[in-house]
Every structure is written in C-alpha cells, then in structure tokens.
Write an enzyme that holds these catalytic residues in place. Sequence first.
Site, PDB file in Angstrom:
ATOM      1  N   CYS A 109       0.892  -1.094  -0.271  1.00 20.83           N
ATOM      2  CA  CYS A 109       0.373   0.013   0.337  1.00 20.83           C
ATOM      3  C   CYS A 109       0.786   1.429   0.176  1.00 20.83           C
ATOM      4  O   CYS A 109       1.139   1.819   1.091  1.00 20.83           O
ATOM      5  CB  CYS A 109      -0.574   0.398   0.780  1.00 20.83           C
ATOM      6  SG  CYS A 109      -1.522   1.698   1.318  1.00 20.83           S
TER       7      CYS A 109
ATOM      8  N   CYS B 243       0.462   3.817   2.550  1.00 24.46           N
ATOM      9  CA  CYS B 243       0.602   3.274   3.688  1.00 24.46           C
ATOM     10  C   CYS B 243       2.525   3.420   4.127  1.00 24.46           C
ATOM     11  O   CYS B 243       3.082   3.800   5.434  1.00 24.46           O
ATOM     12  CB  CYS B 243       0.830   1.745   4.368  1.00 24.46           C
ATOM     13  SG  CYS B 243      -1.386   1.538   4.204  1.00 24.46           S
TER      14      CYS B 243
END
Length: 106
Positions: free
Chosen positions: A32, A35
Amino acid sequence: MVNFLKTKADFDQALKDAGDKLVVIDFTASWCGPCQRIAPKYVEMAKEFPDVIFYKVDVDENDETAEAEKIQAMPTFKFYKSGKALSDYVQGANEAGLREKIKKNK
C-alpha cells in the site's frame, strides 16, 4: 518504535495490557503506497505522544484481526480505550486528521 501485532491473540493482549491508555492501531499493508508514505509520520507521532500506545497490524499477515475489526481499506487507523474500539477512526494517509483524533481521544 512501533511494534506489529502478528496474531489476534497479540491484538487482544495488547488492548488488555494498555488498561485505560489510548491505543492507536495502524492497519496497513506492505504493498500500500499511502501506508508507506505515512509510516514515518506514524513513528514520529509515537514519539510525540508518549502517553499513547501505537501498534501496527499488517492486514495480509494478520488477516484474522483485520477481518474482526472490519478493515475495508488501508491505511485505517483505529482507536481503542479500556479494551474497546472508539467510534473515531481515520481512513487514508491523513496525518493532520490522525493527529487531531489522537489529541481528542487521549
């Protein structure tokens, strides 16, 4: 340092051990992009708020906890106190929103 909770048992124990302190959990994934971008800021916040407990859960490695907590998108930051999830949460790499919710709930 922010530790990973690798199992549902780790998650449950961490909430129990925290007592009435605020716990923030970053539900994240290695693939991600957002993230990874907020990860260094999350570590900074752990230093900035020493009275708050910070953890991470990798949704692929600890899918049991991610499913139990109904995580639909990453990153999702959930807040817990006295072993219970608070209604507040932050979805997405929103540093300002995350900092605001930590201050509000600690």
